[in-house]
Write an enzyme that holds these catalytic residues in place. Structure first.
Site, PDB file in Angstrom:
ATOM      1  CE  LYS A  28      24.471   5.754  28.329  1.00  0.00           C
ATOM      2  NZ  LYS A  28      24.700   7.191  28.022  1.00  0.00           N
TER       3      LYS A  28
ATOM      4  N   PRO B   4      32.795  43.908  23.388  1.00  0.00           N
ATOM      5  CG  PRO B   4      31.065  44.543  24.787  1.00  0.00           C
ATOM      6  CD  PRO B   4      31.582  43.368  24.028  1.00  0.00           C
ATOM      7  CG  LEU B   5      38.331  44.524  22.692  1.00  0.00           C
ATOM      8  CD1 LEU B   5      39.376  44.982  21.672  1.00  0.00           C
ATOM      9  CD2 LEU B   5      38.791  43.255  23.382  1.00  0.00           C
ATOM     10  CB  SER B   6      37.463  46.119  29.514  1.00  0.00           C
ATOM     11  OG  SER B   6      38.297  45.007  29.813  1.00  0.00           O
ATOM     12  N   GLY B   7      40.272  46.482  27.684  1.00  0.00           N
ATOM     13  CA  GLY B   7      41.696  46.671  27.915  1.00  0.00           C
ATOM     14  C   GLY B   7      42.226  45.768  29.012  1.00  0.00           C
ATOM     15  N   GLY B   8      41.336  44.915  29.576  1.00  0.00           N
ATOM     16  CA  GLY B   8      41.742  43.967  30.606  1.00  0.00           C
ATOM     17  C   GLY B   8      41.954  42.574  30.045  1.00  0.00           C
ATOM     18  CB  ILE B   9      43.701  39.675  31.489  1.00  0.00           C
ATOM     19  CG1 ILE B   9      44.550  38.596  30.815  1.00  0.00           C
ATOM     20  CG2 ILE B   9      42.873  39.109  32.634  1.00  0.00           C
ATOM     21  CD1 ILE B   9      45.727  38.143  31.635  1.00  0.00           C
ATOM     22  CG  ASP B  10      38.571  38.433  32.728  1.00  0.00           C
ATOM     23  OD1 ASP B  10      39.400  37.509  32.780  1.00  0.00           O
ATOM     24  OD2 ASP B  10      38.042  38.928  33.732  1.00  0.00           O
ATOM     25  CB  SER B  11      37.534  42.017  27.109  1.00  0.00           C
ATOM     26  OG  SER B  11      38.558  42.954  27.368  1.00  0.00           O
TER      27      SER B  11
ATOM     28  CD  GLU C  74      24.990   8.297  24.590  1.00  0.00           C
ATOM     29  OE1 GLU C  74      24.167   7.852  25.403  1.00  0.00           O
ATOM     30  OE2 GLU C  74      26.059   8.851  24.932  1.00  0.00           O
TER      31      GLU C  74
ATOM     32  CB  CYS D 175      28.320   7.168  26.668  1.00  0.00           C
ATOM     33  SG  CYS D 175      29.025   8.774  27.125  1.00  0.00           S
TER      34      CYS D 175
END
Length: 705
Positions: A114, A361-368, A45, A175
């Site tokens: 459309k 930035p790495l925090s050591g947690g699961i999100d980063s 489209e 679409c």
């Protein structure tokens, strides 16, 4: 009797307003389709200007440049002898339409506007376009003079019509029209259209692809016919990623399907269908024949062309065979979608921004950790594409690295050039999170920095103390007030954003790289954003967030998937760690701050609240009633009421944070993104006086029973 036609559909990585690049990719796809024997090619489209132009559609320049680009395609002799469907805005009688343009051998056959515009979720098409409301009707469209000189035509039909070729009939559906209750393909099929073409700009959401396939399968199973679906693939300039999956179906079966995620700018999917089977399928359906012969079928205008979609010799050529239906559509698991979609989105953004890489930035947690894994997946895709000979990916990589001779040896090699990580510790950080961040960076091959920022924190607190005449804020565990405790946490959080941008700007200089500064990645998940459990302008504030619309539960499953599929045993520690911001000390000097305890609700509960609020359109009272039926086996009405009221209180008090939310990859139906997906006030009466009183009265009635 057999009647074979070879058709092509495309997934193109178009970019808003990149007319030169868009035309080049369209031409490449047409040339590839011809080389594969196709006589009909359709594209995504609005593929000429790019679907994501948004308010640029209101600028006459966009329409003018679209006509200029179309003229290039019309004049290209290498694109002849194939029926081409392309898309662009068209201004007709001072009304702007989202149109398909069908062209053949340098002439325009039909402009089809459309009829049903997308106007929910991320889509705002009526803001720019008007729908064509005249069903089965056309008008004369006077071509711009420059176009008329190219085609030799003064006017062409514009409207809702069918295209009669020498051997078949083609109908056009765009679409959103597929998703409406009275989709145009129904009437078109009854009126004799044997091939329906659908050009889309459909973005990715987790678990969404099966809905598209199901709708088209059911359409061709009920109506019979061949259905071509084209879609954009890639990031064309904003939060959405269009996930390709161009496909050809016939009589309810998927004949061919392109990839959902890939770095390739052009992908052509070709199939050979048997129109003889379509005709037999329809003729054998007595109910369909009865409806097709009825008076209610619209009398569509017919645009005639002598061009045939099949070659004369194909019917008796033993080397020509119909494409066999797929045994099954290979749907990706959500974990695989997270691994691939955001990774492709990051690559498109990086190469088109012409910057030198990413800083996380790495925090050591699961999100980063999950964000780092998405970047790692991107590096894997780039390395694989270079190894497979994708010249465009290699050229983009060399430009990002600032090295015209660079050829990657592996995904880790790519990461060493593009991906930068940093652990920003304080006295409140634990040795465990620091070690996890370092080991993850080593496993992924990123350029890693490990620092302590206590001196910077102390300097800011000292400045405040001097300016205020000796006021020295303290943490709660040291006797400080709630305001002091929160302010000290926010100093750490906001300093991390400042340091992230400092290192993103200067690390390439330190490394003597000529690739340019880095894009900063954020790593707040959708549940934390919904609850407002983050600091405004902390390291969640970044240039991009690949996981910002993904739930904590899905992220955990993704990390577990990556542990096995990417062979990263270091992820075991992330999966068992308690989520913690590590911003406050404990009395004994250790740190055991828990996100779920501080939020007063679990991440699983947040996902439920989020879906009920956004997807099911529940306010406080209706959410309470819904959960009363779902949670009554484990919670009392009063406990359910308390949870609902707690959620809406924190949602309301923190809604202002959504106005500064980092642009995030859109992946979830309950995203609170304030930009255009979740449009709500950001100043609320946090007491919800009327709503909460209704809940309280209901609890009182239930308690008396």
């Amino acid at each position: 009797m057999v009647h074979y036609v070879t058709v092509a559909t495309c997934a193109l990585n178009q970019w808003a307003l990149d007319f030169q690049g868009n035309v080049r990719r369209i031409a490449q796809s047409i040339q590839q389709a011809k080389a594969l024997g196709a006589r009909l090619r359709i594209g995504p489209e609005l593929e000429i200007p790019g679907y994501g132009c948004h308010d640029h559609f209101l600028e006459p320049d966009t329409t003018q440049h679209s006509w200029e680009a179309l003229c290039q395609l019309l004049q290209d002799a290498s694109l002849s002898d194939i029926l081409v469907d392309t898309g662009m805005p068209v201004l007709h009688r001072n009304v702007l339409y989202n149109c398909r343009v069908l062209m053949l051998n340098g002439r325009i056959l039909l402009i089809r506007p459309k009829m049903h515009l997308a106007n929910d979720g991320n889509y705002r098409e009526p803001r720019w376009f008007s729908p064509w409301t005249r069903r089965a009707a056309v008008e004369d469209f006077v071509l711009p003079l420059a176009v008329a000189r190219v085609t030799g035509q003064r006017s062409v039909p514009l409207g809702d019509a069918l295209l009669d070729t020498a051997d078949s009939c083609v109908g056009v559906e765009l679409c959103e029209e597929l998703f409406t209750p009275q989709s145009p393909h129904i009437a078109m099929s009854l009126a004799g259209a044997e091939i329906i073409i659908n050009s889309s700009g459909s973005h990715h959401e987790l678990r969404k692809l099966h809905r598209r396939v199901s709708l088209i399968s059911e359409a061709t199973l009920k109506c019979g016919g061949v259905y071509l679906y084209a879609n954009q693939r890639g990031c064309d300039g904003d939060r959405l990623y269009y996930d390709g999956s161009a496909m050809v179906l016939a009589n309810g079966h998927v004949l061919a399907m392109g990839r959902q995620f890939a770095l390739a700018d052009v992908e052509v999917t070709v199939a050979t269908a048997d129109l003889g089977r379509v005709r037999a399928f329809r003729a054998a359906n007595a109910s369909r024949s009865l409806q097709a012969a009825g008076r209610d079928v619209p009398a569509y205008p017919r645009v005639q062309t002598d061009f045939a979609l099949s070659l004369d010799h194909a019917q008796l050529d033993a080397s020509v065979a119909p494409t066999r239906p797929l045994d099954a559509v290979a749907y990706l698991r959500p974990e695989e979608e997270i691994a691939l979609g955001p990774a492709c989105w990051l690559w498109d953004y990086l190469r088109r921004s012409r910057l030198g890489g990413f800083f996380l930035p790495l925090s050591g947690g699961i999100d980063s950790c999950a964000t780092a894994l998405v970047a790692h997946s991107m590096c894997r895709l780039v390395a694989d594409a270079c190894r497979a000979g994708d010249a465009q990916v290699l050229a983009d990589l060399r430009r990002c690295c600032g090295d015209p001779a660079y050829t990657p040896a592996s995904a880790l090699d790519v990461a060493g050039r593009l991906f930068h990580t940093c652990y920003m510790g304080t006295a409140n950080s634990s040795a465990e999170t620091r070690a996890r961040a370092r080991l993850l960076a080593q496993s992924l091959g990123s350029y890693h920095v490990d620092l302590d920022m206590d001196a910077v924190v102390a300097a800011i607190v000292a400045l405040f103390t001097v300016v205020t005449g000796g006021a020295a804020p303290q943490y709660a565990v040291h006797g400080g007030s709630a305001a002091e405790n929160l302010a000290l946490q926010n100093i750490q959080a906001r300093l991390r954003m400042l340091l992230a941008y400092l290192f993103a700007a200067l690390l390439p200089w330190v490394r003597r790289s000529s690739g340019g500064p880095l894009l900063v990645l954020g790593s707040a998940n959708v549940d934390e954003s919904l609850r407002g459990y983050f600091t405004k302008y902390d390291c969640s504030s970044a240039d991009l967030n690949p996981i910002g619309s993904i739930s904590k539960a899905d992220l955990r499953r993704f990390v577990a998937f990556a542990r096995t599929e990417m062979q990263l045993p270091v992820l075991d520690e992330f999966l068992v760690a308690t989520p913690s911001a590590e911003l406050v000390p404990l009395a004994d000097g250790s740190c055991a701050q828990s996100d779920e305890v501080e939020m007063g609700m679990t991440y699983d509960e947040l996902s439920i609240f989020g879906r009920l609020r956004k997807v099911d359109k529940c306010g406080p009272y209706s959410m309470f009633v819904r959960l009363l039926h779902e949670w009554s086996d484990s919670l009392t009405p009063a406990e359910i009421a308390a949870k609902v009221k707690r959620f809406f209180y924190y949602y309301a008090v923190n809604r202002h944070k959504m106005t500064t939310l980092t642009p995030a990859y859109h992946a979830e139906t309950y995203s609170p993104d304030d930009n255009r997906f979740d449009l709500r006030p950001f100043l609320y009466d946090t007491a919800w006086t009327w709503q909460f009183a209704c809940i309280d009265r209901a609890v009182e009635r239930l308690t008396k029973v």
